[in-house]
Motif scaffolding. Structure first.
Motif, PDB file in Angstrom:
ATOM      1  N   TYR A  51       0.844  -1.204   0.000  1.00 40.42           N
ATOM      2  CA  TYR A  51       0.000   0.000   0.000  1.00 40.42           C
ATOM      3  C   TYR A  51       0.877   1.251   0.000  1.00 40.42           C
ATOM      4  O   TYR A  51       1.925   1.289   0.649  1.00 40.42           O
ATOM      5  CB  TYR A  51      -0.933   0.005   1.221  1.00 40.42           C
ATOM      6  N   GLU A  52       0.417   2.270  -0.737  1.00 39.33           N
ATOM      7  CA  GLU A  52       1.187   3.498  -0.868  1.00 39.33           C
ATOM      8  C   GLU A  52       0.372   4.693  -0.391  1.00 39.33           C
ATOM      9  O   GLU A  52      -0.865   4.707  -0.490  1.00 39.33           O
ATOM     10  CB  GLU A  52       1.603   3.707  -2.328  1.00 39.33           C
ATOM     11  N   HIS A  53       1.085   5.695   0.105  1.00 40.02           N
ATOM     12  CA  HIS A  53       0.432   6.904   0.610  1.00 40.02           C
ATOM     13  C   HIS A  53      -0.360   7.588  -0.500  1.00 40.02           C
ATOM     14  O   HIS A  53       0.134   7.806  -1.606  1.00 40.02           O
ATOM     15  CB  HIS A  53       1.488   7.868   1.161  1.00 40.02           C
ATOM     16  N   HIS A  54      -1.606   7.886  -0.204  1.00 38.38           N
ATOM     17  CA  HIS A  54      -2.476   8.566  -1.171  1.00 38.38           C
ATOM     18  C   HIS A  54      -2.749  10.008  -0.746  1.00 38.38           C
ATOM     19  O   HIS A  54      -2.655  10.934  -1.548  1.00 38.38           O
ATOM     20  CB  HIS A  54      -3.802   7.799  -1.305  1.00 38.38           C
ATOM     21  N   ASP A  55      -3.085  10.197   0.527  1.00 35.53           N
ATOM     22  CA  ASP A  55      -3.390  11.544   1.008  1.00 35.53           C
ATOM     23  C   ASP A  55      -3.383  11.526   2.537  1.00 35.53           C
ATOM     24  O   ASP A  55      -3.704  10.505   3.153  1.00 35.53           O
ATOM     25  CB  ASP A  55      -4.754  11.998   0.496  1.00 35.53           C
ATOM     26  N   ASN A  79      -6.395  12.444   9.388  1.00 33.06           N
ATOM     27  CA  ASN A  79      -6.713  11.255   8.590  1.00 33.06           C
ATOM     28  C   ASN A  79      -5.620  11.018   7.563  1.00 33.06           C
ATOM     29  O   ASN A  79      -5.023  11.961   7.024  1.00 33.06           O
ATOM     30  CB  ASN A  79      -8.098  11.367   7.946  1.00 33.06           C
ATOM     31  N   ALA A  80      -5.340   9.747   7.333  1.00 32.29           N
ATOM     32  CA  ALA A  80      -4.328   9.328   6.365  1.00 32.29           C
ATOM     33  C   ALA A  80      -4.915   8.196   5.525  1.00 32.29           C
ATOM     34  O   ALA A  80      -5.522   7.271   6.066  1.00 32.29           O
ATOM     35  CB  ALA A  80      -3.062   8.864   7.073  1.00 32.29           C
ATOM     36  N   VAL A  81      -4.771   8.301   4.215  1.00 35.22           N
ATOM     37  CA  VAL A  81      -5.365   7.333   3.290  1.00 35.22           C
ATOM     38  C   VAL A  81      -4.271   6.701   2.436  1.00 35.22           C
ATOM     39  O   VAL A  81      -3.363   7.398   1.949  1.00 35.22           O
ATOM     40  CB  VAL A  81      -6.418   8.009   2.381  1.00 35.22           C
ATOM     41  N   TYR A  82      -4.370   5.384   2.254  1.00 34.03           N
ATOM     42  CA  TYR A  82      -3.409   4.626   1.463  1.00 34.03           C
ATOM     43  C   TYR A  82      -4.169   3.800   0.425  1.00 34.03           C
ATOM     44  O   TYR A  82      -5.320   3.409   0.652  1.00 34.03           O
ATOM     45  CB  TYR A  82      -2.579   3.704   2.365  1.00 34.03           C
ATOM     46  N   SER A  83      -3.543   3.545  -0.694  1.00 33.94           N
ATOM     47  CA  SER A  83      -4.213   2.780  -1.750  1.00 33.94           C
ATOM     48  C   SER A  83      -3.236   1.801  -2.393  1.00 33.94           C
ATOM     49  O   SER A  83      -2.016   1.894  -2.204  1.00 33.94           O
ATOM     50  CB  SER A  83      -4.798   3.720  -2.808  1.00 33.94           C
ATOM     51  N   MET A  97      -7.893  -0.035  -0.539  1.00 32.76           N
ATOM     52  CA  MET A  97      -7.561   1.168   0.212  1.00 32.76           C
ATOM     53  C   MET A  97      -7.552   0.903   1.711  1.00 32.76           C
ATOM     54  O   MET A  97      -8.134  -0.076   2.191  1.00 32.76           O
ATOM     55  CB  MET A  97      -8.534   2.313  -0.108  1.00 32.76           C
ATOM     56  N   PHE A  98      -6.890   1.811   2.425  1.00 31.35           N
ATOM     57  CA  PHE A  98      -6.857   1.760   3.880  1.00 31.35           C
ATOM     58  C   PHE A  98      -6.778   3.184   4.401  1.00 31.35           C
ATOM     59  O   PHE A  98      -6.057   4.017   3.849  1.00 31.35           O
ATOM     60  CB  PHE A  98      -5.649   0.967   4.375  1.00 31.35           C
ATOM     61  N   ALA A  99      -7.561   3.478   5.450  1.00 26.39           N
ATOM     62  CA  ALA A  99      -7.546   4.819   6.041  1.00 26.39           C
ATOM     63  C   ALA A  99      -7.463   4.718   7.555  1.00 26.39           C
ATOM     64  O   ALA A  99      -8.059   3.831   8.167  1.00 26.39           O
ATOM     65  CB  ALA A  99      -8.793   5.605   5.632  1.00 26.39           C
ATOM     66  N   ALA A 100      -6.713   5.641   8.146  1.00 25.40           N
ATOM     67  CA  ALA A 100      -6.587   5.739   9.598  1.00 25.40           C
ATOM     68  C   ALA A 100      -6.974   7.150  10.012  1.00 25.40           C
ATOM     69  O   ALA A 100      -6.408   8.125   9.509  1.00 25.40           O
ATOM     70  CB  ALA A 100      -5.159   5.429  10.032  1.00 25.40           C
ATOM     71  N   VAL A 101      -7.950   7.248  10.909  1.00 31.29           N
ATOM     72  CA  VAL A 101      -8.478   8.542  11.346  1.00 31.29           C
ATOM     73  C   VAL A 101      -8.349   8.642  12.863  1.00 31.29           C
ATOM     74  O   VAL A 101      -8.600   7.673  13.583  1.00 31.29           O
ATOM     75  CB  VAL A 101      -9.965   8.704  10.938  1.00 31.29           C
ATOM     76  N   SER A 102      -7.954   9.809  13.341  1.00 32.41           N
ATOM     77  CA  SER A 102      -7.823  10.059  14.772  1.00 32.41           C
ATOM     78  C   SER A 102      -8.586  11.328  15.122  1.00 32.41           C
ATOM     79  O   SER A 102      -8.356  12.381  14.523  1.00 32.41           O
ATOM     80  CB  SER A 102      -6.345  10.215  15.145  1.00 32.41           C
ATOM     81  N   LEU A 103      -9.520  11.205  16.092  1.00 29.64           N
ATOM     82  CA  LEU A 103     -10.309  12.341  16.558  1.00 29.64           C
ATOM     83  C   LEU A 103     -10.106  12.510  18.053  1.00 29.64           C
ATOM     84  O   LEU A 103     -10.067  11.528  18.791  1.00 29.64           O
ATOM     85  CB  LEU A 103     -11.805  12.134  16.286  1.00 29.64           C
ATOM     86  N   PRO A 104      -9.981  13.753  18.541  1.00 33.05           N
ATOM     87  CA  PRO A 104      -9.836  13.944  19.983  1.00 33.05           C
ATOM     88  C   PRO A 104     -11.106  13.546  20.720  1.00 33.05           C
ATOM     89  O   PRO A 104     -12.217  13.732  20.220  1.00 33.05           O
ATOM     90  CB  PRO A 104      -9.560  15.450  20.116  1.00 33.05           C
ATOM     91  N   ALA A 105     -10.944  12.990  21.914  1.00 31.30           N
ATOM     92  CA  ALA A 105     -12.097  12.533  22.685  1.00 31.30           C
ATOM     93  C   ALA A 105     -13.003  13.685  23.103  1.00 31.30           C
ATOM     94  O   ALA A 105     -14.210  13.527  23.239  1.00 31.30           O
ATOM     95  CB  ALA A 105     -11.630  11.764  23.919  1.00 31.30           C
ATOM     96  N   MET A 106     -12.438  14.881  23.325  1.00 28.81           N
ATOM     97  CA  MET A 106     -13.204  16.084  23.656  1.00 28.81           C
ATOM     98  C   MET A 106     -14.108  15.868  24.870  1.00 28.81           C
ATOM     99  O   MET A 106     -15.321  15.994  24.803  1.00 28.81           O
ATOM    100  CB  MET A 106     -14.036  16.566  22.459  1.00 28.81           C
ATOM    101  N   GLU A 107     -13.489  15.533  25.986  1.00 21.69           N
ATOM    102  CA  GLU A 107     -14.254  15.351  27.222  1.00 21.69           C
ATOM    103  C   GLU A 107     -14.301  16.656  28.004  1.00 21.69           C
ATOM    104  O   GLU A 107     -13.273  17.282  28.259  1.00 21.69           O
ATOM    105  CB  GLU A 107     -13.633  14.249  28.078  1.00 21.69           C
ATOM    106  N   ILE A 108     -15.514  17.084  28.359  1.00 20.53           N
ATOM    107  CA  ILE A 108     -15.718  18.315  29.122  1.00 20.53           C
ATOM    108  C   ILE A 108     -16.597  17.988  30.314  1.00 20.53           C
ATOM    109  O   ILE A 108     -17.707  17.479  30.163  1.00 20.53           O
ATOM    110  CB  ILE A 108     -16.397  19.410  28.277  1.00 20.53           C
TER     111      ILE A 108
END
Length: 218
Positions: A51-55, A79-83, A97-108
């Motif tokens: 797999y190679e880096h796409h975006d 987010n990072a996407v590979y194809s 394809m493969f994608a990895a996404v990271s979102l903050p937990a945002m705890e208040i």
């Protein structure tokens, strides 16, 4: 006259003061900032699977939340996407394809404000659909296919595999879409892959990429 609503609002503001450590956020003059850490598959796994880096990059979110009082929060997600180009009926096509996404937990004040936190994997699949359809085009007939377990970041994670149909190069194709979501180091991680049903070896490759995930990264 002190109303119950005013007392609750005051209590919420006090909780915000304790949890946020940001006076501007408590008074409403500033937004509270949340930033995710990068999540990436290991270079060795990318080389092994082809797999190679796409975006990749950061996306900015600005929301108004209610925790007894309304306040602004700003968040950065990664987010990072590979194809991968694969052979389908003798033709080479970029159909995995493969994608990895990271979102903050945002705890208040003990309350999680991340909109994905209360969603199941089917609902989250709809939320990350843009990343998938960027590789395949419009998806249809999405349905749950099976559930597997993959060891990721030191724990066994449930991976839901969905089936879907799309059109690629004018031909209908059935896809497999493995997806897992879990919280790690104060971030919500979403890992999703896609590959033609007729290429089950790519399912193994997606698992290799998931198992190799590194987080948190600067």
């Amino acid at each position: 006259m002190t109303t119950r609503r005013a007392v609750l609002a005051a209590g919420a503001t006090g909780a915000l003061a304790l949890s946020s450590g940001c006076l501007g956020f408590v008074t409403g003059s500033e937004a509270l900032e949340f930033d995710a850490s990068k999540v990436l598959p290991a270079d060795a796994a990318l080389e092994e699977t082809g797999y190679e880096h796409h975006d990749s990059g950061w996306e900015r979110i600005e929301e108004t939340v209610s925790v007894g009082v309304e306040r602004e929060i700003h968040a950065s997600l990664w987010n990072a996407v590979y194809s991968k180009e694969v052979s389908i009926q003798g033709q080479r096509q970029e159909a995995a394809m493969f994608a990895a996404v990271s979102l903050p937990a945002m705890e208040i004040a003990g309350s999680t404000q991340n909109p994905l936190d209360d969603m199941d994997n089917r609902e989250i699949l709809d939320e990350v659909r843009d990343q998938i359809e960027g590789n395949y085009g419009s998806l249809r007939d999405i349905r749950h296919h099976e559930r597997t377990v993959v060891s990721i970041l030191g724990a066994d994670r449930s991976v839901d595999v969905f089936a879907a149909r799309t059109d690629l190069e004018g031909e209908e194709m059935e896809l497999r879409l493995p997806l897992t979501t879990f919280t790690h180091e104060d971030d919500l991680l979403v890992l999703v892959g896609g590959y033609p049903r007729l290429l089950p070896d790519e399912g193994v490759n997606i698992e290799v990429l998931m198992e190799s995930i590194e987080h948190p990264l600067e």
